[in-house]
Design a protein around this motif. Structure first.
Motif, PDB file in Angstrom:
ATOM      1  N   TYR B  96      73.562  22.511  22.955  1.00  0.00           N
ATOM      2  CA  TYR B  96      73.677  21.223  22.270  1.00  0.00           C
ATOM      3  C   TYR B  96      74.264  20.182  23.206  1.00  0.00           C
ATOM      4  CZ  TYR B  96      78.752  22.002  21.774  1.00  0.00           C
ATOM      5  OH  TYR B  96      80.087  22.202  22.029  1.00  0.00           O
ATOM      6  N   THR B 129      67.383  15.974  16.842  1.00  0.00           N
ATOM      7  CA  THR B 129      66.848  15.694  15.509  1.00  0.00           C
ATOM      8  C   THR B 129      68.000  15.736  14.516  1.00  0.00           C
ATOM      9  OG1 THR B 129      64.742  16.640  16.149  1.00  0.00           O
ATOM     10  CG2 THR B 129      65.169  16.424  13.787  1.00  0.00           C
ATOM     11  N   ASN B 133      72.807  13.610   5.773  1.00  0.00           N
ATOM     12  CA  ASN B 133      74.005  14.324   5.355  1.00  0.00           C
ATOM     13  C   ASN B 133      74.725  13.432   4.361  1.00  0.00           C
ATOM     14  OD1 ASN B 133      76.235  16.085   5.296  1.00  0.00           O
ATOM     15  ND2 ASN B 133      77.257  14.916   6.909  1.00  0.00           N
ATOM     16  N   GLY B 135      76.944  11.304   2.220  1.00  0.00           N
ATOM     17  CA  GLY B 135      78.390  11.101   2.352  1.00  0.00           C
ATOM     18  C   GLY B 135      78.847  11.208   3.784  1.00  0.00           C
ATOM     19  N   GLY B 136      77.919  11.536   4.686  1.00  0.00           N
ATOM     20  CA  GLY B 136      78.275  11.670   6.095  1.00  0.00           C
ATOM     21  C   GLY B 136      78.462  10.310   6.734  1.00  0.00           C
ATOM     22  N   ALA B 139      75.714  10.751  10.726  1.00  0.00           N
ATOM     23  CA  ALA B 139      74.308  11.011  10.392  1.00  0.00           C
ATOM     24  C   ALA B 139      73.735   9.809   9.657  1.00  0.00           C
ATOM     25  CB  ALA B 139      74.205  12.276   9.544  1.00  0.00           C
ATOM     26  N   SER B 179      68.142  21.784   9.321  1.00  0.00           N
ATOM     27  CA  SER B 179      68.168  21.287  10.706  1.00  0.00           C
ATOM     28  C   SER B 179      68.588  22.385  11.683  1.00  0.00           C
ATOM     29  CB  SER B 179      69.102  20.082  10.829  1.00  0.00           C
ATOM     30  OG  SER B 179      70.445  20.506  10.686  1.00  0.00           O
ATOM     31  N   GLY B 294      80.695  23.453  12.953  1.00  0.00           N
ATOM     32  CA  GLY B 294      81.666  22.456  12.537  1.00  0.00           C
ATOM     33  C   GLY B 294      82.627  23.005  11.506  1.00  0.00           C
TER      34      GLY B 294
HETATM   35  C1  LIG Z   1      76.489  23.036  17.845  1.00  0.00           C
HETATM   36  C2  LIG Z   1      76.008  22.123  16.750  1.00  0.00           C
HETATM   37  C3  LIG Z   1      74.683  21.709  16.745  1.00  0.00           C
HETATM   38  C4  LIG Z   1      74.234  20.865  15.735  1.00  0.00           C
HETATM   39  N1  LIG Z   1      72.924  20.493  15.757  1.00  0.00           N
HETATM   40  C5  LIG Z   1      72.454  19.685  14.770  1.00  0.00           C
HETATM   41  C6  LIG Z   1      71.089  19.286  14.770  1.00  0.00           C
HETATM   42  O1  LIG Z   1      70.312  19.662  15.648  1.00  0.00           O
HETATM   43  N2  LIG Z   1      70.667  18.466  13.795  1.00  0.00           N
HETATM   44  C7  LIG Z   1      71.519  18.021  12.801  1.00  0.00           C
HETATM   45  O2  LIG Z   1      71.085  17.279  11.939  1.00  0.00           O
HETATM   46  N3  LIG Z   1      72.806  18.387  12.778  1.00  0.00           N
HETATM   47  C8  LIG Z   1      73.305  19.194  13.730  1.00  0.00           C
HETATM   48  N4  LIG Z   1      74.634  19.556  13.702  1.00  0.00           N
HETATM   49  C9  LIG Z   1      75.512  18.944  12.699  1.00  0.00           C
HETATM   50  C10 LIG Z   1      75.873  17.501  13.120  1.00  0.00           C
HETATM   51  O3  LIG Z   1      76.638  17.516  14.306  1.00  0.00           O
HETATM   52  C11 LIG Z   1      76.735  16.695  12.142  1.00  0.00           C
HETATM   53  O4  LIG Z   1      77.726  17.553  11.674  1.00  0.00           O
HETATM   54  C12 LIG Z   1      75.966  16.109  11.002  1.00  0.00           C
HETATM   55  O5  LIG Z   1      75.060  15.177  11.526  1.00  0.00           O
HETATM   56  C13 LIG Z   1      76.907  15.458   9.973  1.00  0.00           C
HETATM   57  O6  LIG Z   1      77.742  14.427  10.534  1.00  0.00           O
HETATM   58  P1  LIG Z   1      78.384  13.287   9.600  1.00  0.00           P
HETATM   59  O7  LIG Z   1      79.198  12.380  10.444  1.00  0.00           O
HETATM   60  O8  LIG Z   1      77.290  12.657   8.884  1.00  0.00           O
HETATM   61  O9  LIG Z   1      79.312  14.058   8.583  1.00  0.00           O
HETATM   62  P2  LIG Z   1      80.802  14.538   8.776  1.00  0.00           P
HETATM   63  O10 LIG Z   1      81.281  14.312  10.143  1.00  0.00           O
HETATM   64  O11 LIG Z   1      80.849  15.943   8.298  1.00  0.00           O
HETATM   65  O12 LIG Z   1      81.667  13.608   7.819  1.00  0.00           O
HETATM   66  C14 LIG Z   1      83.119  13.786   7.723  1.00  0.00           C
HETATM   67  C15 LIG Z   1      83.850  12.795   6.794  1.00  0.00           C
HETATM   68  O13 LIG Z   1      84.732  11.971   7.608  1.00  0.00           O
HETATM   69  C16 LIG Z   1      84.509  10.592   7.390  1.00  0.00           C
HETATM   70  N5  LIG Z   1      84.719   9.943   8.678  1.00  0.00           N
HETATM   71  C17 LIG Z   1      84.645  10.585   9.858  1.00  0.00           C
HETATM   72  N6  LIG Z   1      84.985   9.732  10.868  1.00  0.00           N
HETATM   73  C18 LIG Z   1      85.277   8.541  10.319  1.00  0.00           C
HETATM   74  C19 LIG Z   1      85.705   7.253  10.850  1.00  0.00           C
HETATM   75  N7  LIG Z   1      85.930   7.053  12.160  1.00  0.00           N
HETATM   76  N8  LIG Z   1      85.912   6.223  10.013  1.00  0.00           N
HETATM   77  C20 LIG Z   1      85.696   6.425   8.701  1.00  0.00           C
HETATM   78  N9  LIG Z   1      85.322   7.604   8.156  1.00  0.00           N
HETATM   79  C21 LIG Z   1      85.101   8.657   8.948  1.00  0.00           C
HETATM   80  C22 LIG Z   1      83.129  10.530   6.791  1.00  0.00           C
HETATM   81  O14 LIG Z   1      83.025   9.432   5.932  1.00  0.00           O
HETATM   82  C23 LIG Z   1      83.009  11.841   6.019  1.00  0.00           C
HETATM   83  O15 LIG Z   1      83.597  11.763   4.755  1.00  0.00           O
HETATM   84  C24 LIG Z   1      75.117  20.413  14.702  1.00  0.00           C
HETATM   85  C25 LIG Z   1      76.439  20.832  14.713  1.00  0.00           C
HETATM   86  C26 LIG Z   1      76.911  21.684  15.708  1.00  0.00           C
HETATM   87  C27 LIG Z   1      78.326  22.117  15.682  1.00  0.00           C
END
Ligand SMILES: Cc1cc2nc3c(=O)[nH]c(=O)nc-3n(C[C@H](O)[C@H](O)[C@H](O)COP(=O)(O)OP(=O)(O)OC[C@H]3O[C@@H](n4cnc5c(N)ncnc54)[C@H](O)[C@@H]3O)c2cc1C
Ligand code: FES
Lengths: 522, 406
Positions: B96, B129, B133, B135-136, B139, B179, B294
């Motif tokens: 990754y 890709t 997600n 609420g993420g 993403a 994914s 994660g």
């Molecule tokens: C080795 C590995 C490979 C991966 N490969 C893929 C892949 O190929 N494809 C894929 O789709 N995903 C993959 N993932 C997952 C991907 O990395 C993310 O976890 C996913 O996209 C979700 O991220 P997110 O930020 O949307 O959610 P999260 O990070 O889980 O959200 C966390 C929470 O924190 C809050 N938050 C975080 N930071 C802040 C900030 N600075 N300010 C305000 N609020 C904040 C958000 O609102 C949320 O409520 C992989 C993960 C790993 C570990």
């Protein structure tokens, strides 16, 4: 971002073994000290990494000069005096050596640690050698007493030395090969005693006998030790000690260059900005320090010539296969902590073959940590490493896309040879594997060619000659490189000692600068 | 002098006063060797070091050169290209990259498996890709705000989720969910391109036929090589030519050769489900590899059970001091990112150790399955903030973050 950066008495660049120890010694002398480290961990080589349920040591085979609690060696005392409670684990035997003697007869001998025990085993293997071996060990003793006299960084008196350490002076300019021959050791004996050459990275024809006496006699008589929780245990203990003495350590903080004012060091340029200081110690290879980090006009012609005289001949570039296995070492039939598998008993030929590249390299060392330390990995598993040297012939021109396949091929050859020579079959039990190459060390340590031993300590540049020229080798005011390339040579113990020695020199110089002589203080 | 000699009874043949003189002259010998060398600049460029730097760059400046929408899958593929058109770092299929972006006032990183063939690095490209997600944070930004032409900072290739022929069987059964297909797609490409050599059977769980990611890509690879085989397993739909339901031990047995390694990558739920499956299959640990995924508050029972608390967080980073707050429901890394502190992070799963920091005071809760700390670190209050949830006020010393504009 306009923060005014604090000032320090001494900035130590690099938190390797030498850097950490130097920083602590400076702090103990009341200096204000900052350590900057480009990696996110302390220790440099002395570290560990996690793979699955295993913690793996990237470098340490064994530490010299630890000694038992009853008879502590200099390194145990060093940590004891700092109040650091290291979980030292003894390594019972020196090594097992497998291969062929110079006369072609098969060699498979286990050398125990301890003088008496070793002489006993040698007598059995090569009858009639007892007297000669005893003599050799007496010579080691005298040499080490003499070395202590010569290498404390103060001036020496040749008359005094002649009176007390005459044998050291007699053998002092000679290689191991010449001294062994002069002692009329039988060739088989020499073959066995040569086994440790690889820990210094220089063959017996070019290795100073004094260097050998210093390192090898400690391994052989005091026995070797390892920390129970990998060498990361040592580095974290030192990291925490440094903090408790009021020192600072900044990680992921690369130093780019040294700053000068009137040809005297005035600071260090780091990724955080310029940091003012009176002195800097660089736990960085000499060629990088003088070739890249110091302005050209500061580098003296002698420093340039020294580098060019060394012709960039760096000591050992390592190639190590780290293996976490899903069966116990007993089930694999591993009973020795370290097995040296020799391509040839003649270290000069071995060295040349290694340098020709992997295809002609038939040398390797198997270490199984669980033999010394049953809790090195979870119950029913064990951790091994197979180490040999890498040659620039293989690693200079390899393409990144061919890297994984090539290192895997090399690892497979080492595992296959292990099976052939000892019957130990690791195939089919590998739960985790990590292959470290010269590229790996170049990546993490930044040393030239990924070397871990500094410049070769050979011929005119052996550690004895370096020690005798301590006064000449550091012409830049306020800056000294420290570490494996220094006057103590490679190895954990040597690097700690180098750090301590150089810190003492800096403390003296700083006190002279401040106009307070050391006598006035004490 | 003879006194000492006699005492030690060391008498060395053939040595004379000349030897002593030689010793005395060692410094002279060294001076001569040095003086004989040329006075030219010290060389500091070494092929081994530049190779290592090409293989493991600390950061790759890339632009989003193309965005491919994955209709019906709530996902996008980003084609990232090196800004200066140089080759991207070579990687092992399955690895990754950690992608860094500035969103609002925060620098955030997220790990994404590379989904393209290693071959494409030669013209500077890697594909990632990203799936929706809900609420993420990141993403959501990537799926809705990121545009072609935007710059992103990408780490070198990371992680150990790849095939190793000295460790793994020649036959790999891959269990993928959503994914989680990304690393396997890269492996499949690598096999097709002759870069990797093993047999890959992918059991790919999707909800419906329409929501299958990379359907066409996978189809065309299986046409080109018989070393890759894909079995689609639909959970919410029954259709001919597809397996239906969950990925069970029986299903794995149905498609697996006699000797195989099991590779798993997907959402948290899949891992929980697979725990029992792996047990039922009776595979030794050696033959089962899971990609890291994660951390979530759900993984820490004390975090999910108790009401949210807010704590004071003091951060020491080199010469800098920061004061902020941290929620008991979020990791210390997220707390720092919210406060605009540039903290180091790569895997965000506790595994790589890149965020390793020192607690000077305070306590944290670390989900056991994410606790990959070194033994000594556990005893000396060193933590990985990416998986540490505060349970008190905290003073934390943190390494310098990777600069966004390095
Ligand atoms: C080795 C590995 C490979 C991966 N490969 C893929 C892949 O190929 N494809 C894929 O789709 N995903 C993959 N993932 C997952 C991907 O990395 C993310 O976890 C996913 O996209 C979700 O991220 P997110 O930020 O949307 O959610 P999260 O990070 O889980 O959200 C966390 C929470 O924190 C809050 N938050 C975080 N930071 C802040 C900030 N600075 N300010 C305000 N609020 C904040 C958000 O609102 C949320 O409520 C992989 C993960 C790993 C570990
Ligand atoms: S980012 Fe990898 S352990 Fe925290």
């Amino acid at each position: 971002m306009d923060l005014v950066l604090p000032e320090f008495d001494v900035v130590v660049v690099g938190a390797g073994n030498a850097g950490l120890m130097a920083a602590i010694k400076l702090l103990q002398a009341g200096k204000k000290v900052l350590v900057v480290e480009q990696h996110n961990l302390p220790g440099g080589c002395a570290s560990s990494y996690i793979r699955g349920r295993f913690e793996i040591d990237p470098s340490l085979h064994e530490l010299a000069s630890v000694g038992s609690t009853a008879k502590p060696g200099s390194i145990r005392r060093m940590f004891d005096e700092l109040g650091l409670d290291i979980n030292w684990v003894p390594v019972k035997d020196c090594f097992r050596a497998v291969g062929k003697y110079s006369d072609g007869s098969p060699m498979d001998i286990t050398i125990p640690s301890g003088k008496e025990e070793l002489i006993e085993v040698m007598e059995k293997e090569v009858p009639g050698t007892r007297k000669k071996m005893e003599k050799l060990f007496r010579l080691f003793d005298e040499v080490n007493a003499g070395l202590a006299y010569f290498s404390d960084g103060t001036n020496y008196n040749i008359r005094y030395a002649i009176k007390h350490y005459s044998n050291m002076l007699i053998v002092g300019s000679h290689s191991c090969k010449i001294v062994f021959k002069a002692l009329r050791l039988p060739q088989k004996c020499i073959d066995i005693m040569s086994t440790y050459w690889s820990y210094l990275g220089v063959d017996m024809g070019r290795m100073s006998f004094l260097h050998y006496a210093m390192m090898v006699s400690s391994y052989m008589t005091e026995g070797a030790y390892i920390p129970a929780f990998t060498s990361h245990e040592l580095s974290v203990a030192l990291e925490d000690k440094l903090r408790s003495l009021g020192g600072q350590i900044w990680f992921n903080c690369k130093a780019m260059s040294f700053l000068f004012d009137n040809a005297r060091l005035s600071g260090v340029r780091t990724v955080y900005g310029d940091i003012k200081c009176k002195y800097a110690l660089a736990n960085v290879n000499e060629d990088i320090v003088y070739g890249r980090m110091v302005p050209k006009e500061i580098v003296t012609p002698r420093l340039r010539r020294l580098s060019n005289a060394r012709k960039q001949k760096y000591g050992a570039r390592m190639f190590t296969v780290h293996l976490a296995l899903d069966v116990s070492r007993e089930a694999l039939g591993i009973n020795d902590y370290s097995i040296f598998m020799l391509g040839t008993a003649d270290s000069e030929t071995e060295y040349r073959n290694i340098m020709k590249g992997f295809d002609s390299n038939n040398f390797s060392i198997l270490v199984c940590y669980n033999v010394a330390n049953p809790s090195a990995s979870p119950e029913g598993t064990c951790i091994c490493s197979i180490t040999t040297f890498g040659s620039p012939v293989d690693w200079d021109n390899l393409k990144p896309e061919d890297y994984a396949a090539f290192k895997t091929k090399c690892a497979q050859k080492l595992m296959t040879r292990l099976k052939e020579q000892t019957g130990i079959d690791l195939f089919g039990h590998v739960e985790e594997i990590a292959i470290a190459t010269p590229w790996t060390f170049a990546r993490y340590l930044g040393t030239p060619e990924g070397c871990v031993y500094g410049h070769e300590t050979a011929d005119w540049d052996d550690i004895i000659s370096r020690n005798l020229q301590l006064g000449k080798d550091y012409p830049v005011k306020g800056l000294k490189p420290i570490g494996a390339g220094g006057p103590r040579g490679d190895g954990y113990s040597s690097a700690y000692q180098c750090g301590e020695l150089m810190a003492q020199m800096v403390i003296r110089e700083l006190e002279e600068m401040d106009g307070t002589s050391s006598e006035a203080r004490s | 002098m003879s006194g000492k000699l006699a005492k030690l009874k060391v008498k060395i043949r053939n040595f004379s006063l000349k030897d002593m003189l030689d010793f005395k002259n060692l410094p002279l010998r060294r001076d001569k060797a040095i003086a004989a060398a040329e006075d030219k600049d010290i060389n500091t460029s070494f092929p081994i070091n530049s190779n290592a730097a090409r293989l493991h760059p600390s950061v790759q400046k890339m632009v989003v050169s193309r965005i491919i929408e994955r209709d019906g899958c709530s996902a996008r593929t980003l084609v990232l290209k090196k800004e200066d058109n140089s080759p991207a770092a070579w990687f092992r299929a399955g690895q990754y990259v950690s992608v860094k972006m500035k969103i609002g006032s925060s620098y955030v990183t997220r790990p994404y498996s590379i989904s393209s063939s290693p071959k494409l690095t030669k013209d500077g490209r890697i594909f990632i890709t990203v799936k929706e997600n809900p609420g993420g944070f990141v993403a959501d930004f990537i799926l809705t705000e990121l545009k072609e032409g935007d710059s992103v900072l990408v780490s070198g290739p990371e992680g150990n989720f790849y095939h190793d022929r000295l460790r793994d069987s020649r036959n790999v059964v891959a269990v993928a969910g959503g994914s989680g297909i990304t690393p396997f797609l890269s492996m499949a490409y690598a096999i097709r391109d002759g870069i990797e050599d093993f047999n890959l059977t992918i059991l790919f769980g999707s909800r419906t036929e329409k929501s299958i990611l990379f359907r066409n890509e996978l189809d065309s690879i299986t046409e080109e090589t018989d070393k890759v085989r894909v079995v689609h397993v639909l959970s919410d739909e029954e259709a001919p030519l597809f397996e239906h339901g969950f990925i069970t031990a029986d299903l794995i047995r149905k498609y697996a050769p006699s000797d195989y390694s099991l590779f798993i990558c997907g959402p948290e739920g899949l891992y929980r489900h697979m725990e029992d499956v792996v047990k039922e299959l009776g595979l030794p640990k050696r033959l089962v590899r899971r990609e890291i995924i994660g951390v979530s508050g759900r993984m820490v029972s004390s975090v999910s059970d108790t009401p949210e608390e807010s704590y004071r967080l003091s951060v020491i980073q080199g010469p800098y001091r920061y004061e902020t707050t941290a929620s008991s429901k979020e990791t210390l890394l997220v707390a720092m990112e919210r406060a605009g502190i540039l903290a180091p992070a790569k895997c965000r799963s506790g595994e790589c150790g890149w965020c390793r920091s020192k607690i000077l005071s305070g306590t944290v809760c670390i989900p056991p399955q994410n606790d990959f700390r070194r033994n000594m670190d556990k005893q000396t209050e060193h933590i990985h903030p990416c998986v540490s949830f505060p349970t008190s006020d905290i003073v934390l010393e943190v390494p310098r973050g990777d600069t966004p504009d390095a």
